[in-house]
Design an enzyme around this catalytic site. Structure first.
Site, short mmCIF file in Angstrom:
data_model
loop_
_atom_site.label_atom_id
_atom_site.label_comp_id
_atom_site.label_asym_id
_atom_site.label_seq_id
_atom_site.Cartn_x
_atom_site.Cartn_y
_atom_site.Cartn_z
N HIS A 1 0.80 -1.23 0.00
CA HIS A 1 0.00 0.00 0.00
C HIS A 1 0.83 1.28 0.00
CE1 HIS A 1 -3.49 -2.35 0.05
NE2 HIS A 1 -3.81 -2.32 1.34
N HIS B 1 -9.65 2.54 -0.57
CA HIS B 1 -9.72 1.43 0.39
C HIS B 1 -10.91 1.61 1.34
CE1 HIS B 1 -8.43 -1.91 2.77
NE2 HIS B 1 -7.20 -1.95 2.28
N SER B 2 -12.09 1.87 0.80
CA SER B 2 -13.28 1.98 1.65
C SER B 2 -13.74 0.61 2.13
CB SER B 2 -14.42 2.68 0.91
OG SER B 2 -14.19 4.07 0.84
N TYR B 3 -14.25 0.59 3.37
CA TYR B 3 -14.80 -0.61 4.00
C TYR B 3 -16.32 -0.43 4.07
CZ TYR B 3 -10.15 -1.89 5.91
OH TYR B 3 -8.84 -2.27 6.09
N GLU C 1 -11.63 -3.39 -3.61
CA GLU C 1 -10.60 -2.45 -4.04
C GLU C 1 -10.27 -2.68 -5.52
OE1 GLU C 1 -7.32 -2.78 -1.03
OE2 GLU C 1 -8.84 -4.11 -0.13
#
Length: 345
Positions: A104, A178-180, A310
């Site tokens: 990352h 990188h949303s959850y 992602e």
């Protein structure tokens, strides 16, 4: 509608802001220019009730050192084996921040940088553009990389993520958000009952360090098969810790966005559809959390509290010539488009 800007604290001695985007139907996105991070995303269920469906923090000071909640990842999303690659006959050593490997973007990737915001017109509304110049040698990467991300919440209930980058020297680029997601609402239980469909016939197996073996394996007859809607928790026990795998998208990698994923939460009826120009998607089921993380409004995020989709190139692509290339030449422009389309039923 107009974008609202307000203070969101200080980080590394710099003031950062929170930007609120709202569309004609009341959907709302809140974004900070620290890490280009999506802090909140509110969408309605079948009864019209809004809920925030992404994990995050109320305080910007909580984001450094966290699990990349909502941030832009770069220069390279996912892992690079041995924290190195060879480009044009020269070896480049990157920051090793995941054992011997690079993940990352390194120790201080794009998620930990303060981006320059600009509100821009877009089809009669306002969109948010965030820019960052990554200098030559940052985290070991060659070339000055001039990056921009546009976040656009339109009245078709689509959240559009538009990425671009240029370089003055050959380099590798692989950006993602990188949303959850938890479509029941952030901190409201786990996502094991969410139903997932993926537009992928194959995935890339990996070793214990999550580095691809190089194989591209069909999903048929495996717990990785989501070509038809399946509850995420239906076969997750067969995988031990959960899903954290790159899928090879059918029709991915083109100039026009192709179908990537459909995520549905049965109780409230919220649906997220994902379309993208990237060749792959990392499907991750939030398998961290030996102890819950306390997030927004004091809610606890435990194991399997969310799912990440992602959109990106394959992990370790710089060291795998048969994977879709992530090389960007001097004077070339990297472009990536991902669309999150929200529905309910």
């Amino acid at each position: 509608m107009s974008i609202v800007q307000e203070p969101f604290g200080r980080i590394d001695g710099q003031a950062v802001s929170l930007f609120t985007l709202t569309n004609a139907h009341g959907l709302r996105a809140r974004i900070t220019n620290y890490g280009c991070t999506i802090v909140a995303l509110e969408t309605p269920d079948r009864d019209g009730r809004l809920a925030d469906i992404v994990l995050g923090f109320d305080d910007v000071a909580r984001y450094p050192g966290g699990p990349y909640f909502g941030a832009i990842i770069g220069r390279f999303a996912n892992r690079i084996a041995g924290a190195c690659f060879t480009l044009a006959g020269r070896e480049y050593r990157l920051a090793a921040n995941n054992g011997p490997n690079h993940v990352h973007g390194g120790i201080k990737g794009f998620d930990k940088r303060v981006w320059t915001p600009r509100i821009i017109p877009r089809d009669g509304r306002e969109a948010l553009q965030l820019a960052y110049l990554s200098p030559d040698g940052e985290e070991g990467y060659p070339g000055n990389l001039d990056c921009a991300v546009i976040y656009d919440l339109n009245d078709q209930d689509e959240f559009v993520l538009e990425y671009s980058a240029t370089t003055d020297r050959p380099t590798h680029v692989n950006l993602t958000n990188h949303s959850y997601f938890n479509l029941a609402g952030a901190g409201r239980g786990d996502i094991l009952g969410h139903e997932l469909t993926l537009g992928a016939d194959a995935y890339t197996p990996s070793n214990a360090e999550l580095i691809p073996t190089g194989e591209i394996r069909p999903v048929d007859g495996t717990p990785f098969d989501f070509r038809e809607p399946r509850a995420i928790g239906e076969r997750i026990d067969q995988l031990g810790g959960g899903y954290d795998h790159n899928y090879c998208l059918r029709g991915g990698g083109g100039e026009r966005p192709a179908f990537c994923a459909r995520l549905r939460e049965p109780a409230g009826g919220r649906i997220l559809e994902v379309y993208t120009t990237t060749p792959g998607v990392q499907f991750y089921t939030c398998s961290f959390a030996d102890a819950p993380i306390i997030g927004k409004a004091g809610r606890a995020y435990g194991r399997h509290a969310a799912v990440c989709l992602e959109t990106q190139h394959y992990p370790d692509a710089p060291n795998r010539p048969h994977f879709p290339s992530t090389e960007l030449g001097a004077g070339q422009t990297y472009r990536q488009l991902t669309i999150w389309r929200f529905r309910h039923e």
